[in-house]
Design a protein around this motif. Structure first.
Motif, mmCIF file in Angstrom:
data_model
loop_
_atom_site.group_PDB
_atom_site.id
_atom_site.type_symbol
_atom_site.label_atom_id
_atom_site.label_comp_id
_atom_site.label_asym_id
_atom_site.label_seq_id
_atom_site.Cartn_x
_atom_site.Cartn_y
_atom_site.Cartn_z
ATOM 1 N N ARG A 269 0.591 -1.324 0.404
ATOM 2 C CA ARG A 269 -0.012 -0.002 0.138
ATOM 3 C C ARG A 269 0.805 1.478 -0.280
ATOM 4 N NH1 ARG A 269 -5.076 -1.038 2.666
ATOM 5 N NH2 ARG A 269 -4.734 1.437 2.008
ATOM 6 N N SER A 272 3.189 1.813 -3.483
ATOM 7 C CA SER A 272 1.675 2.414 -4.316
ATOM 8 C C SER A 272 1.493 3.967 -4.643
ATOM 9 C CB SER A 272 -0.050 2.180 -4.036
ATOM 10 O OG SER A 272 -0.687 2.830 -3.149
ATOM 11 N N GLN A 273 1.606 4.727 -3.216
ATOM 12 C CA GLN A 273 1.964 5.939 -3.428
ATOM 13 C C GLN A 273 3.426 6.481 -3.735
ATOM 14 O OE1 GLN A 273 -0.734 8.148 -2.620
ATOM 15 N NE2 GLN A 273 -1.777 5.679 -2.804
ATOM 16 N N LYS A 278 5.404 3.617 -8.457
ATOM 17 C CA LYS A 278 4.181 4.038 -9.455
ATOM 18 C C LYS A 278 3.921 3.257 -11.109
ATOM 19 C CE LYS A 278 1.609 7.323 -7.207
ATOM 20 N NZ LYS A 278 1.149 8.743 -6.617
ATOM 21 N N LEU A 301 4.097 7.934 3.091
ATOM 22 C CA LEU A 301 3.644 7.659 2.847
ATOM 23 C C LEU A 301 2.413 6.459 3.054
ATOM 24 C CD1 LEU A 301 6.468 5.381 0.584
ATOM 25 C CD2 LEU A 301 5.248 7.403 -0.121
ATOM 26 N N ASN A 304 -0.706 9.120 2.652
ATOM 27 C CA ASN A 304 -0.969 8.933 1.570
ATOM 28 C C ASN A 304 -2.172 8.147 1.072
ATOM 29 O OD1 ASN A 304 -0.447 11.486 0.993
ATOM 30 N ND2 ASN A 304 1.334 11.580 -0.341
ATOM 31 N N ALA A 305 -1.580 6.902 1.657
ATOM 32 C CA ALA A 305 -1.790 4.747 1.119
ATOM 33 C C ALA A 305 -2.902 4.787 2.263
ATOM 34 C CB ALA A 305 -1.371 4.509 1.683
ATOM 35 N N ASP A 310 -7.721 12.184 -2.732
ATOM 36 C CA ASP A 310 -6.516 11.954 -2.712
ATOM 37 C C ASP A 310 -6.357 13.518 -2.390
ATOM 38 O OD1 ASP A 310 -7.688 10.715 -6.062
ATOM 39 O OD2 ASP A 310 -6.439 9.874 -4.296
ATOM 40 N N HIS A 342 -11.323 6.387 -7.651
ATOM 41 C CA HIS A 342 -10.777 6.243 -5.947
ATOM 42 C C HIS A 342 -11.819 5.978 -5.143
ATOM 43 C CE1 HIS A 342 -7.595 8.320 -8.259
ATOM 44 N NE2 HIS A 342 -8.355 9.209 -8.798
ATOM 45 N N SER A 347 -7.228 -0.209 -1.935
ATOM 46 C CA SER A 347 -6.242 0.957 -1.210
ATOM 47 C C SER A 347 -6.841 2.182 -0.629
ATOM 48 C CB SER A 347 -5.896 1.475 -2.942
ATOM 49 O OG SER A 347 -6.196 2.000 -3.565
ATOM 50 N N ARG A 348 -8.292 1.901 -1.213
ATOM 51 C CA ARG A 348 -8.793 3.793 0.275
ATOM 52 C C ARG A 348 -9.177 3.134 0.905
ATOM 53 N NH1 ARG A 348 -5.161 7.731 -1.420
ATOM 54 N NH2 ARG A 348 -4.834 7.732 -4.093
#
Length: 403
Positions: A269, A272-273, A278, A301, A304-305, A310, A342, A347-348
């Motif tokens: 995870r 991915s940020q 990416k 990270l 953000n992850a 966003d 998103h 992942s969110r």
């Protein structure tokens, strides 16, 4: 003499022990006692052996077995002599307390382990409750109960275990820091580098709810494996977790595979940020190569992850906190400006403990009977039933006043 009737009785010293012997037939009429106390030796009078030691009370068998158990446990753990003396003194004090008299034999056996555990904690010796339980073949719940009783009855102050000290001590037992015949040369690693990288991974696990309420040894073992792989990934990615533990001569705890899986999911995870990752398709093998970069930018990270949006500002709405991951922040789907891919990506999701992400299955409750399911709660209540609750004039007045 009772044997021959002779009156020729003489005293004979046999190995410094006085005896009364018949000179005619040699019959021994009376033997001297084994030893004397210091006070009796001054007056040359003999006393019984039980009195010669100066102790009229001997240790009970239960206390002797308990002291022996504490001493054996200290020898197995290779503890210093000072620890052994302190643990034995705690055990002797605890056995005298009334609260430990009428307990089961199993709890009395665990009492010695609790004394060793308390002693190690007080001397900042990293020892876990699970290690003691595995040596005593005991249930952790029962051991914890005896430990709390001992701590309360003796009024002991037990400091918390330092996770950093536990990591250093656990890694000291690994065999990968010196060349050996059965260890390939590429698998040998510098101890300081591995300890530093393992500490960073354990801190990451602590920040992402992987340590809370769990035994630390499986997490430390999984973190050590990832740290060891990440230092030279080109030659070590093919090595499995089980083979790593065999080469290091350490046990592989059963939950360690699950802790390794959870750590890898967190790292994926975070990867991915990371901007320059990416474009790559990360998996559990390739993400190990970038653990150094992920740990270097860990806080950014994580934030953000595990944010649901966003936008950095929207992620911090209502929390006003810069803590990693915006842990319990949720945003309704209807309010999400970027409604679509998103918001629906896995992942969110927010950063939650594993027990909330994968809850245990609950037991099915029994189905309600037809009569119980027919009750809605809106049925009228008869006056006689109401009167059952109002038994006195005081209650009636209080009810009227409240109404």
């Amino acid at each position: 003499c009772p044997e021959c009737g002779s009156a020729a009785l003489v005293e004979d010293a046999h190995y410094a022990q006085q005896q009364l012997v018949c000179a005619a037939c040699g019959c021994v009429l009376a033997e001297g006692l084994l030893t004397t106390t210091y006070t009796e030796e001054e007056h040359m009078r003999e006393v019984a052996y039980s009195q010669s030691t100066g102790q009229k009370e001997q240790l009970s068998r239960c206390l002797q077995r308990g002291i022996r158990r504490v001493q054996d446990l200290c020898k197995v753990l290779q503890l210093p002599a000072v620890f052994e003396e302190t643990a034995v003194s705690y055990f002797q004090r605890a056995v005298q307390l009334p609260s430990f008299h009428l307990v089961s034999v199993e709890k009395k056996e665990l009492l010695g382990g609790c004394c060793v555990f308390v002693t190690c904690r007080q001397h900042n010796w990293p020892l876990t409750m699970g290690t003691i339980c595995s040596l005593l073949y005991a249930k952790q719940e029962l051991f914890a109960g005896v430990f709390q009783s001992l701590q309360k009855e003796l009024g002991l102050s037990v400091p918390a275990l330092s996770l950093a000290d536990l990591v250093k001590t656990h890694l000291n037992s690994f065999r990968l820091f010196q060349p050996a015949a059965d260890v390939p040369a590429s698998f040998v690693e510098d101890k300081e580098k591995m300890v530093a990288r393992t500490l960073q991974l354990v801190e990451l696990a602590s920040e992402t709810w992987l340590v809370t309420g769990r035994h630390p040894i499986p997490i430390v073992t999984a973190a050590a494996f990832l740290a060891w792989q990440s230092l030279q990934p080109s030659t070590r990615l093919t090595c499995t977790f089980a083979r790593f533990c065999r080469l290091a001569a350490v046990d592989l705890p059963p939950p360690a595979h699950l802790r390794l899986k959870e750590l890898l999911e967190i790292l994926l995870r975070m990867a991915s940020q990371l901007a320059w990752l990416k474009v790559f398709k990360m998996d559990k093998k390739t993400v190990v190569k970038h653990i150094g970069d992920l740990l270097q930018h860990r806080i950014f990270l994580l934030k953000n992850a595990f944010c649901l949006e966003d936008e950095q500002e929207q992620c911090a709405v209502g929390s006003g906190s810069d803590s990693p991951g915006c842990r319990l922040q949720t945003v309704p789907e209807k309010d999400c400006p970027s409604k679509g891919k998103h918001c629906h990506e896995s992942s969110r999701r927010p950063l939650l403990p594993p027990c909330l992400i994968n809850p245990r299955k609950r037991l099915r409750t029994a189905a309600l009977s037809a009569s119980d399911s027919a009750i809605t709660g809106d049925e009228p209540i008869s006056d006689s039933e109401i009167e059952q609750y109002l038994r006195s004039p005081e209650e009636i007045r209080a009810f009227r006043k409240a109404k």
